[in-house]
Motif scaffolding. Structure first.
Motif, short mmCIF file in Angstrom:
data_model
loop_
_atom_site.label_atom_id
_atom_site.label_comp_id
_atom_site.label_asym_id
_atom_site.label_seq_id
_atom_site.Cartn_x
_atom_site.Cartn_y
_atom_site.Cartn_z
N PRO A 39 36.96 3.58 2.91
CA PRO A 39 35.61 4.05 4.39
C PRO A 39 34.27 3.46 4.00
CG PRO A 39 36.78 5.52 3.45
CD PRO A 39 37.07 4.58 2.44
N VAL A 40 33.50 3.19 5.18
CA VAL A 40 31.55 2.23 4.97
C VAL A 40 31.30 2.80 5.99
CG1 VAL A 40 30.71 0.20 5.70
CG2 VAL A 40 33.17 0.22 5.08
N ILE A 41 30.25 3.52 5.12
CA ILE A 41 28.77 4.60 5.48
C ILE A 41 27.70 3.45 5.71
CG2 ILE A 41 27.73 6.41 5.88
CD1 ILE A 41 29.74 8.30 4.50
N ILE A 42 26.99 3.30 6.82
CA ILE A 42 26.04 2.34 7.64
C ILE A 42 24.51 3.52 7.45
CG2 ILE A 42 25.03 0.42 8.92
CD1 ILE A 42 27.43 -0.09 9.24
N LEU A 43 23.86 3.22 6.39
CA LEU A 43 22.54 3.44 6.75
C LEU A 43 21.63 2.09 7.13
CD1 LEU A 43 22.40 4.96 2.90
CD2 LEU A 43 23.33 5.77 4.75
N SER A 44 20.64 2.58 8.09
CA SER A 44 19.75 1.27 8.74
C SER A 44 18.11 2.31 8.77
CB SER A 44 20.40 0.57 10.29
OG SER A 44 19.58 -0.20 10.45
N ALA A 45 17.29 1.59 8.55
CA ALA A 45 15.83 2.00 9.47
C ALA A 45 15.76 1.03 10.47
CB ALA A 45 14.72 1.73 8.54
N GLN A 46 16.28 0.35 11.17
CA GLN A 46 16.72 -0.70 12.21
C GLN A 46 16.90 -0.05 13.46
OE1 GLN A 46 18.16 -4.84 11.33
NE2 GLN A 46 16.41 -5.62 11.40
N ASN A 47 16.12 0.94 14.16
CA ASN A 47 16.82 2.03 15.11
C ASN A 47 17.54 1.88 16.21
OD1 ASN A 47 17.14 3.34 12.29
ND2 ASN A 47 15.64 4.71 12.39
N THR A 48 17.96 1.04 16.45
CA THR A 48 18.20 0.66 17.95
C THR A 48 19.87 0.62 18.14
OG1 THR A 48 18.61 -2.11 17.18
CG2 THR A 48 16.47 -1.29 17.63
N LEU A 49 19.95 0.52 19.59
CA LEU A 49 21.66 0.86 20.37
C LEU A 49 21.76 -0.39 19.87
CD1 LEU A 49 23.71 2.35 21.84
CD2 LEU A 49 22.09 0.65 24.19
N ASP A 50 21.36 -1.47 19.89
CA ASP A 50 22.29 -2.66 19.11
C ASP A 50 22.86 -2.70 17.67
OD1 ASP A 50 23.26 -5.60 19.37
OD2 ASP A 50 21.71 -5.94 18.34
N THR A 51 21.81 -1.86 16.64
CA THR A 51 22.63 -1.96 15.71
C THR A 51 23.66 -1.11 15.62
OG1 THR A 51 20.09 -2.01 14.50
CG2 THR A 51 21.50 -0.90 13.12
N ALA A 52 23.73 0.03 16.22
CA ALA A 52 24.19 1.18 16.07
C ALA A 52 25.69 0.75 16.53
CB ALA A 52 23.70 2.71 16.96
N VAL A 53 25.47 -0.58 17.81
CA VAL A 53 26.89 -0.52 18.27
C VAL A 53 27.87 -1.53 17.37
CG1 VAL A 53 27.94 -2.53 20.24
CG2 VAL A 53 25.68 -0.15 20.55
N ARG A 54 26.24 -2.78 16.39
CA ARG A 54 27.02 -3.85 15.46
C ARG A 54 27.34 -2.31 14.30
NH1 ARG A 54 22.52 -5.58 12.55
NH2 ARG A 54 24.35 -7.22 11.95
N ALA A 55 27.13 -1.11 14.38
CA ALA A 55 27.55 -0.51 12.68
C ALA A 55 28.65 -0.21 13.60
CB ALA A 55 26.54 0.04 12.86
N SER A 56 29.48 0.25 14.72
CA SER A 56 30.19 0.94 15.18
C SER A 56 31.19 -0.37 15.72
CB SER A 56 30.42 1.43 16.93
OG SER A 56 31.31 1.56 17.48
N ASP A 57 30.87 -0.98 15.73
CA ASP A 57 32.41 -2.74 15.79
C ASP A 57 33.03 -2.56 14.57
OD1 ASP A 57 33.26 -4.19 18.68
OD2 ASP A 57 32.16 -6.31 17.22
N THR A 58 32.37 -2.63 13.74
CA THR A 58 32.88 -2.66 12.22
C THR A 58 33.83 -1.88 12.26
OG1 THR A 58 31.26 -2.11 10.99
CG2 THR A 58 30.91 -4.03 11.41
N GLY A 59 33.56 -1.39 12.89
CA GLY A 59 35.31 0.08 12.13
C GLY A 59 34.46 0.65 11.03
#
Length: 472
Positions: free
Chosen positions: A74-94
């Motif tokens: 399981p992977v949990i992603i943290l990011s300071a780049q708080n854009t929708l694109d980053t959220a979608v990229r994170a989601s798309d990785t599963g």
């Protein structure tokens, strides 16, 4: 259970490590992709917690090889780049979960515990590259980050979504984002404003009609449900839908099929439904104005869009975004000076993002200088306020104004006091600071409150007193 933490911000890593170890986890910490890969090759971990921007690369882009070698991790992603694109990229990785910074450390610990316990049950299928760039959803505030996270959670399923929020907050933009980023993006996106269709025509518009079904029906008409086949049907202002149409909509959602007006044939539908409203539907249900069973059918996944006054920190990014958009549409290219941004930030923006966008476009057209400062901005802002006030039909006495405000804004139950207080304090403090030329001591004396209290409230409301300083 052992957790691998990949974080190059030492202070954040220390906090996360301490919190996880306090819960009994063993934490291995590194700050680079190369070291991450070395540790993963050397030993097994229960979960991976990784930042996106690392010294030697992008934590998301390099997850593919991690998942190929460790598909159950399981992977949990943290990011300071708080854009929708980053959220979608994170989601798309599963990824198991995505946390925009700053985040609640207790919530992160709970999520790590769930991820570690799941032992690979949360991994999702990779559906390929998702085109998330360029969508007009802007905001780094916690409220908008919550919206982005909800969007990412509904992209790979067809759950019905109900978008709630005041007029002008961008409900249709959220619906478009869900469609464009989801697996139905190749299909049509059909938007219907149910409040704009006459009550006697709404069933025909939604479900279609057969030739001769009523006077004027000279041929078969395909309704919005069939037009949206394979794609998304967005039902805006669903709270204004007539009761009879509500009944037929409920039947369509329950059965997965429709019947054209005047027809006998059942037509199967393959359409995702997204609805939106600026009204509080629960009091309408109690008053018999909205079907309770339809509400629960639509409210499978609610997404609450915050009013602009609740995300004042996003105003600068939105204003600059709209200036770029305006330039792209042929208007003069403008920039905002810092003092102009502060003036924009303290405005009430009753029309929310839509009002801000219209004002920025007008500003781009009428401003005389390429860099717009507060001196140039304030006259146009005052003119807009005068036009708005002239259009208001609400009464002038305070008691009636409160009733009028409650009717127009319909704040959520449990948030009425805070919303009303903020709505009253913001223009009150702005007017007093304008009177005192930004002098906080005199302003506090006029208001009859402690200066520290005033300073705290100005900070809470994102009001910069320096923007009211009188210029020579």
């Amino acid at each position: 259970m052992s957790i691998l933490l990949v974080e190059d911000d030492e202070s954040i890593a220390i906090v996360i490590t301490a919190a996880l170890e306090a819960e009994g986890f063993t934490v291995a910490h590194c700050d680079s992709i190369a070291e991450r890969d070395r540790l993963l090759a050397a030993r097994a971990f229960s979960a991976l917690v990784t930042d996106v921007m690392l010294a030697d690369g992008d934590g998301i882009e390099t997850l593919g090889r991690v998942q190929a070698l460790h598909p159950d991790l399981p992977v949990i992603i943290l990011s300071a780049q708080n854009t929708l694109d980053t959220a979608v990229r994170a989601s798309d990785t599963g990824a198991f979960e995505y946390f925009p910074k700053p985040f609640d450390i207790d919530e992160l610990v709970r999520t790590v515990r769930q991820a570690a316990s799941s032992s690979g049950l949360a991994s999702g299928e990779d559906e390929g590259e998702v085109a998330g760039q360029g969508l007009p959803l802007v905001g780094r505030s916690p409220a908008m980050q919550a919206v982005f996270r909800m969007i990412t959670r509904v992209l790979k399923n067809d759950l019905t979504v109900l978008i709630l929020g005041e007029s002008g907050t961008g409900k249709e933009l959220v619906a478009e984002a869900i469609h464009q980023l989801g697996h139905r993006q190749a299909g049509p996106f059909v938007a219907v404003n149910t409040a704009a269709i006459p009550a006697d025509l709404i069933e025909s518009e939604l479900f279609g009609h057969e030739k001769g079904a009523f006077t004027g029906a000279v041929s078969r008409h395909i309704g919005k449900f069939e037009q949206a086949e394979g794609g998304t049907l967005f039902l805006d202002e669903i709270g204004d839908m007539p009761m009879q149409a509500q009944t037929r909509l409920l039947r369509a959602l329950q059965s997965g099929s429709i019947r054209r007006v005047g027809g006998r044939e059942e037509v199967s539908i393959n359409t995702r439904i997204i609805a939106a409203t600026n009204k509080d539907l629960e009091p309408m249900i109690a008053a018999g104005q909205f079907r309770e069973d339809l509400y629960y059918r639509l409210n499978v996944v609610p997404i609450h869009l915050p009013a602009l006054r609740e995300r004042a920190g996003d105003i600068e990014a939105l204003a600059r975004h709209f200036l770029v958009q305006a330039a792209g549409e042929g208007l003069p290219r403008r920039q905002l000076a810092p003092d102009a941004v502060e003036v924009l930030r303290i405005q009430p923006w009753r029309g929310n993002v839509r009002e801000l966008r219209n004002f920025i476009y007008r500003l781009a057209l009428l401003a005389r200088e390429d860099v717009i400062d507060a001196t140039a901005l304030e006259p146009m802002l005052a003119q807009s306020v005068r036009h708005e006030d002239a259009a208001q039909t609400g009464p002038s006495d305070l008691e009636s104004a409160v009733r009028h405000w409650l009717t127009v804004h319909q704040p959520a139950t449990g948030a009425i006091y805070d919303s009303a207080l903020a709505a009253f304090e913001r223009p009150l403090f702005a007017e007093i600071l304008r009177t005192t030329g930004g002098n906080q001591l005199r302003a506090a004396q006029m208001l009859g409150i402690n200066r520290n209290t005033l300073r705290k409230r100005l900070s809470d409301l994102a009001i910069d007193p320096d923007s009211f300083l009188r210029r020579p």
